[in-house]
Write a protein that holds these residues in place. Structure first.
Motif, mmCIF file in Angstrom:
data_model
loop_
_atom_site.group_PDB
_atom_site.id
_atom_site.type_symbol
_atom_site.label_atom_id
_atom_site.label_comp_id
_atom_site.label_asym_id
_atom_site.label_seq_id
_atom_site.Cartn_x
_atom_site.Cartn_y
_atom_site.Cartn_z
ATOM 1 N N GLY A 484 -4.387 6.153 0.870
ATOM 2 C CA GLY A 484 -5.582 5.531 0.327
ATOM 3 C C GLY A 484 -5.434 4.050 0.070
ATOM 4 O O GLY A 484 -6.240 3.444 -0.640
ATOM 5 N N GLN A 485 -4.418 3.425 0.696
ATOM 6 C CA GLN A 485 -4.145 2.021 0.408
ATOM 7 C C GLN A 485 -5.135 1.055 1.058
ATOM 8 O O GLN A 485 -5.110 -0.146 0.742
ATOM 9 N N THR A 486 -5.981 1.552 1.940
ATOM 10 C CA THR A 486 -7.010 0.675 2.509
ATOM 11 C C THR A 486 -8.400 0.977 1.949
ATOM 12 O O THR A 486 -9.382 0.364 2.381
ATOM 13 N N ASP A 487 -8.480 1.925 1.009
ATOM 14 C CA ASP A 487 -9.766 2.242 0.374
ATOM 15 C C ASP A 487 -9.986 1.293 -0.801
ATOM 16 O O ASP A 487 -9.728 1.618 -1.962
ATOM 17 N N VAL A 488 -10.481 0.115 -0.496
ATOM 18 C CA VAL A 488 -10.574 -0.956 -1.490
ATOM 19 C C VAL A 488 -11.765 -0.750 -2.419
ATOM 20 O O VAL A 488 -12.893 -0.527 -1.944
#
Length: 567
Positions: A484-488
């Motif tokens: 989920g590191q690109t779910d800003v």
């Protein structure tokens, strides 16, 4: 999920590691003439020639039989001694087999067996029939020492011979010379690490173990030494104890010493020594960590940078202070005034006030070999480092070995910002475009180097993802999204930093916001506590930030309990 707590750094050292159960540190009172220590117990000979043992006794290794003895030896779970009548006796694990009758003058014990020297100098061994207690070459010896898997002996003419071992290694290739003492050590590992050292006639220490030969001369000349698989200890002519070795731990003799030492013994976890007065002193290994300096909380700081297992901060006066794991000397910050810092996996780089790059810590991949020049920005990645020259050109170094995926091959151009990640690097052109390069192979490529078009004001490369801030303050992330590191989260941000599996940013009000999930152990490093911050640094095991008052606070693994060897 753990609750994150902002811990002011400098509030105290991490809790010490304590081994459960009895240990060689539980020394009975008395005066002794000889001492030997194993992995969990120790034995000594009293002035009355009796043997006293203490520590772990799971296999009876601390139950010394009554009698009078002249020599003592200890392995991991076995103890052996030579009686004053010259008989060899052992007790503890694998002590069923007995030594052949004879008159012995010295004894040594390994995990599988034991060896003793007869009064005439011949070696006699017994035990499981392999390892160091077998295959002793014929000859007359003045001293002998066996480890779990190999042994070494000192001949009467001063040469050293070694034998045994489960693999064809260099543990038997003794450097030429004449010696006065020899010691053999071994640690179980995938490569079976053999360790042998000897004392030369002039008091120098020579070690060999399949790596380049080591001659240790500092603090010498030496008069005694003992070797395990992890540590070496020696006594110099001044009676001082010096220990070295270890990977992520170290053996540090007590300071000040209670007196001059006359004998020393070392295992893979403990060391014991005897003073001239016959006092026994033992100490255990400790994790190779540097606690935060006590004055850190009282200083104002401009920036903080968190590495995988260490942290560095920059004070208002330009001083760099580091703490945490120091297995690669990554906390030994140089003196001087600096304007920027950046911590990587096990190294840190800084910019001196003259513009020069200064790096310290792990340099196995060349990541600390900063080229000469003047720079205006610097960033440390996992195994490489990148910087921008005064003209805006990108210069990278490191990743010289197996982890080289092109992340240090900076393309030509003029840039305003640069960020080094795990196996890729990203930079911003003068026009605000994101340019990325590197990635090892498909297993490491999540699209983290495929920068989307747009104009950006800041950029941060992490493990398998990259994040950037647009000119309007929006956060954009790309690459692997397994955690989920690109779910800003929506919002406007002024600072952004990418960790391993998560990212953090500061809002316009200075509040910290993190998203994603740590790729390793979750200590709450992605759960920022409330507060107002001016800078933030996300890494692997914790996140650190600088408050508006210049205080450094961290959350996550703030005690640095996660061990580098595990990752």
């Amino acid at each position: 999920m753990p609750t994150a707590v902002a811990r002011p750094i400098g509030s105290g050292p991490p809790e010490p590691y304590v081994r459960p159960g009895p240990s060689p540190l539980d020394i009975p009172s008395g005066r002794y003439t000889a001492i030997a220590v194993g992995s969990s117990h120790a034995c000594a000979i009293t002035e009355a020639s009796e043997v006293v043992c203490w520590g772990d006794n799971e296999h009876g290794q601390a139950e010394a039989p009554p009698g009078r003895y002249a020599a003592i030896a200890v392995s991991d779970e076995r103890s052996c001694a030579v009686s004053d009548a010259g008989a060899a006796v052992c007790w503890g694990l694998y002590a069923e087999e007995e030594a052949a009758p004879g008159s012995y003058s010295a004894i040594t014990a390994g995990f599988w067996g034991a060896c003793a020297l007869q009064a005439t100098g011949e070696a006699s061994c017994w035990g499981a029939g392999y390892g160091g207690a077998s295959g002793v070459p014929p000859g007359r010896y003045a001293a002998i020492d066996v480890s779990d898997a190999h042994g070494c002996a000192l001949t009467v003419d001063g040469t050293v011979v070694c034998w045994g071992g489960f693999r064809d290694v260099d543990a038997h290739e003794v450097p030429e010379g004449r010696y006065t003492a020899v010691s053999a050590g071994h640690i179980w590992s995938e490569g079976d690490l053999f360790r042998s050292c000897a004392l030369t006639e002039d008091g120098a220490i020579v070690c060999w173990d399949g790596w380049p030969k080591v001659v240790r001369e500092d603090a010498g000349p030496y008069v005694a030494l003992d070797v395990s698989g992890l540590y070496d200890c020696a006594l110099n002519e001044a009676g001082e104890a010096i220990c070295w070795g270890g990977f992520f731990s170290e053996l540090v003799p007590p300071h000040p010493a209670p007196g001059r030492y006359t004998a020393i013994s070392v295992s893979n976890a403990y060391a014991c020594a005897l003073t001239e007065a016959g006092e026994a002193v033992c100490w255990e290994d400790r994790e190779r960590k540097t606690p935060a300096p006590p004055d850190l909380a009282s200083n104002r700081h401009l920036a903080v940078s968190d590495g995988a297992f260490h942290t560095c901060a920059l004070t208002e006066g330009g001083e760099v202070v580091c703490w945490g794991w120091r297995d690669s000397d990554q906390t030994n910050a140089p003196q001087g005034r600096h304007t920027a810092i950046s911590s990587g996996h096990a190294h840190t780089c800084a910019l001196a006030d003259t513009g020069e790059a200064v790096c310290w810590g792990d340099n196995f991949f060349g990541q600390a070999n900063a080229p000469p020049g003047r720079y205006r920005a610097i960033d440390s990645g996992w195994r490489h480092t990148c910087a921008l020259t005064e003209a805006g050109e990108a210069v990278c170094w490191g990743a010289e070995h197996a982890w080289d995926g092109g992340q240090a091959d900076a393309p030509p151009g003029r840039y305003t910002a640069i960020s080094a990640g795990r196996a890729h690097t990203c930079a911003l052109t003068e026009g605000g475009e994101a340019v990325c390069w590197g990635s090892l192979d498909e297993s490491w490529d999540g699209g983290q180097a495929d920068a989307p078009p747009g104009r950006y004001a800041a950029i941060s490369a992490g493990d398998w993802a990259t994040c950037a801030l647009t000119e309007s303050g929006e956060a954009v992330c790309w690459g692997d999204n397994s955690y989920g590191q690109t779910d800003v989260p929506s919002g406007r941000y002024i600072v952004i930093d990418n960790g391993w599996g998560y990212a953090c940013a500061l809002t316009e009000e200075g509040e910290a916001v993190c998203w994603g999930s740590p790729t390793w152990w979750d200590h709450g490093q992605a759960d920022p506590p409330p507060g107002r911050y001016t800078s933030i640094s996300a890494s692997e095991c914790r996140t650190c930030a600088v408050t508006a008052a210049g205080e450094v606070v961290c959350w996550g693994d703030t005690d640095y309990r996660d061990h580098p060897f595990r990752l």
